[in-house]
Design a protein around this motif. Structure first.
Motif, PDB file in Angstrom:
ATOM      1  N   ALA A  28       0.890  -1.092   0.017  1.00 53.56           N
ATOM      2  CA  ALA A  28      -0.031   0.026   0.027  1.00 53.56           C
ATOM      3  C   ALA A  28       0.781   1.255  -0.016  1.00 53.56           C
ATOM      4  O   ALA A  28       0.462   2.205  -0.748  1.00 53.56           O
ATOM      5  N   ILE A  29       2.038   1.084   0.655  1.00 54.34           N
ATOM      6  CA  ILE A  29       2.900   2.409   0.480  1.00 54.34           C
ATOM      7  C   ILE A  29       3.772   2.656  -0.552  1.00 54.34           C
ATOM      8  O   ILE A  29       3.346   3.606  -1.170  1.00 54.34           O
ATOM      9  N   GLN A  67       0.601   8.399   5.865  1.00 55.93           N
ATOM     10  CA  GLN A  67      -0.451   7.946   6.832  1.00 55.93           C
ATOM     11  C   GLN A  67      -0.229   6.240   7.052  1.00 55.93           C
ATOM     12  O   GLN A  67      -0.250   5.744   8.132  1.00 55.93           O
ATOM     13  N   ILE A  68      -0.028   5.741   5.976  1.00 59.19           N
ATOM     14  CA  ILE A  68       0.190   4.484   5.938  1.00 59.19           C
ATOM     15  C   ILE A  68       1.547   3.838   6.535  1.00 59.19           C
ATOM     16  O   ILE A  68       1.628   3.117   7.144  1.00 59.19           O
ATOM     17  N   ARG A  69       2.580   4.607   6.204  1.00 62.01           N
ATOM     18  CA  ARG A  69       3.826   4.558   6.823  1.00 62.01           C
ATOM     19  C   ARG A  69       3.912   4.569   8.497  1.00 62.01           C
ATOM     20  O   ARG A  69       4.509   3.815   8.898  1.00 62.01           O
ATOM     21  N   PRO A  81       9.551  -1.305   5.531  1.00 58.66           N
ATOM     22  CA  PRO A  81       8.627  -2.087   4.420  1.00 58.66           C
ATOM     23  C   PRO A  81       9.225  -2.409   3.426  1.00 58.66           C
ATOM     24  O   PRO A  81      10.353  -2.152   2.949  1.00 58.66           O
ATOM     25  N   LEU A  82       8.631  -3.582   2.710  1.00 57.79           N
ATOM     26  CA  LEU A  82       9.154  -4.260   1.638  1.00 57.79           C
ATOM     27  C   LEU A  82       9.127  -3.227   0.293  1.00 57.79           C
ATOM     28  O   LEU A  82       8.129  -2.610   0.297  1.00 57.79           O
ATOM     29  N   LYS A  83       9.974  -3.238  -0.681  1.00 57.47           N
ATOM     30  CA  LYS A  83       9.854  -2.632  -1.763  1.00 57.47           C
ATOM     31  C   LYS A  83       9.270  -3.347  -2.893  1.00 57.47           C
ATOM     32  O   LYS A  83       9.899  -4.419  -3.243  1.00 57.47           O
ATOM     33  N   PHE A  84       8.415  -3.032  -3.333  1.00 60.07           N
ATOM     34  CA  PHE A  84       7.642  -3.556  -4.527  1.00 60.07           C
ATOM     35  C   PHE A  84       8.127  -2.730  -5.744  1.00 60.07           C
ATOM     36  O   PHE A  84       7.780  -1.557  -5.951  1.00 60.07           O
ATOM     37  N   ASN A  85       8.656  -3.496  -6.774  1.00 61.29           N
ATOM     38  CA  ASN A  85       8.795  -2.811  -8.021  1.00 61.29           C
ATOM     39  C   ASN A  85       7.595  -3.152  -9.032  1.00 61.29           C
ATOM     40  O   ASN A  85       7.474  -3.945  -9.982  1.00 61.29           O
TER      41      ASN A  85
END
Length: 162
Positions: A28-29, A67-69, A81-85
Motif C-alpha cells: 500500500a505504501i 499515513q500508511i507508513r 517496508p518491503l519494496k515492490f517494483n
C-alpha cells in the motif's frame, strides 16, 4: 473512456490474497508513492485546470503514503517496508493507456477509472486484513478515493458539456 485489462485485475486479486499484513501495508505504501508519481507525470502531459488537479491528487497520495507508513511503523517498529517494483494497484489496469495519453479528456477518463479501481482495491484490502486499525485505514483510503473520483467526475462532466 479508458478500458480495463481484466486479466491484470484478477492477477492483482490473487497477489493480494496471498499477502500478510506486513506485506499488504508495504504494498500500500508503494501503491500510494507510485500513484503520486503517476499523477505528477500526468500533470506534465495536460494543460489548464487539470494540471492543478493532478498535482493536488499527487499531493494527496503522498499524504496517504505517509499515513500508511506511520501505521506500519507502529505495527512493525523494528522492520522496514518491503519494496515492490510494481505499478500502483489503481493504475495497473490502465497503465498502457496512461503512457499514451495525449488529450485532457482521455487523461480525465483514465484518472476516473484509476480512482474507481483504487476504491475497490482498498475495500478488498479492508476486508482482507485481520488488524482493526489497518482495516480502518484502508476504509478511510477507500473513502478518499471515492471523493477524488467525485471531484474528477465533476471536471469530466463539465468538459463533456462544453
Amino acid at each position: 473512456m479508458a478500458t480495463i485489462d481484466v486479466d491484470i485485475i484478477q492477477d492483482v486479486e490473487v497477489l493480494l490474497r496471498n499477502l500478510n499484513g506486513y506485506e499488504l501495508l508495504s504494498y500500500a505504501i508503494c501503491n500510494e508513492e507510485c500513484g503520486a508519481e503517476s499523477y505528477e507525470w500526468l500533470s506534465g502531459r495536460v494543460e489548464g485546470i487539470l494540471v492543478d488537479e493532478f498535482k493536488h491528487l499527487a499531493k494527496e497520495k503522498r499524504k496517504q503514503a505517509a499515513q500508511i507508513r506511520e501505521l506500519f511503523k507502529r505495527l512493525y517498529p523494528n522492520m522496514d517496508p518491503l519494496k515492490f517494483n510494481a505499478p500502483p494497484l489503481d493504475t495497473l489496469p490502465v497503465c498502457g493507456e496512461m503512457m499514451g495519453v495525449e488529450d485532457v479528456e482521455k487523461a480525465l477518463a483514465i484518472a476516473l477509472l484509476s480512482e474507481a479501481i483504487g476504491k475497490d482495491v482498498y475495500r478488498k484490502l479492508q476486508r482482507m486484513t485481520g488488524d482493526e486499525e489497518t482495516a480502518e485505514l484502508f476504509g478511510r483510503l477507500a473513502e478518499i478515493k471515492e471523493e477524488a473520483y467525485k471531484r474528477l467526475l465533476e471536471f469530466y462532466e463539465t468538459m463533456i458539456e462544453r
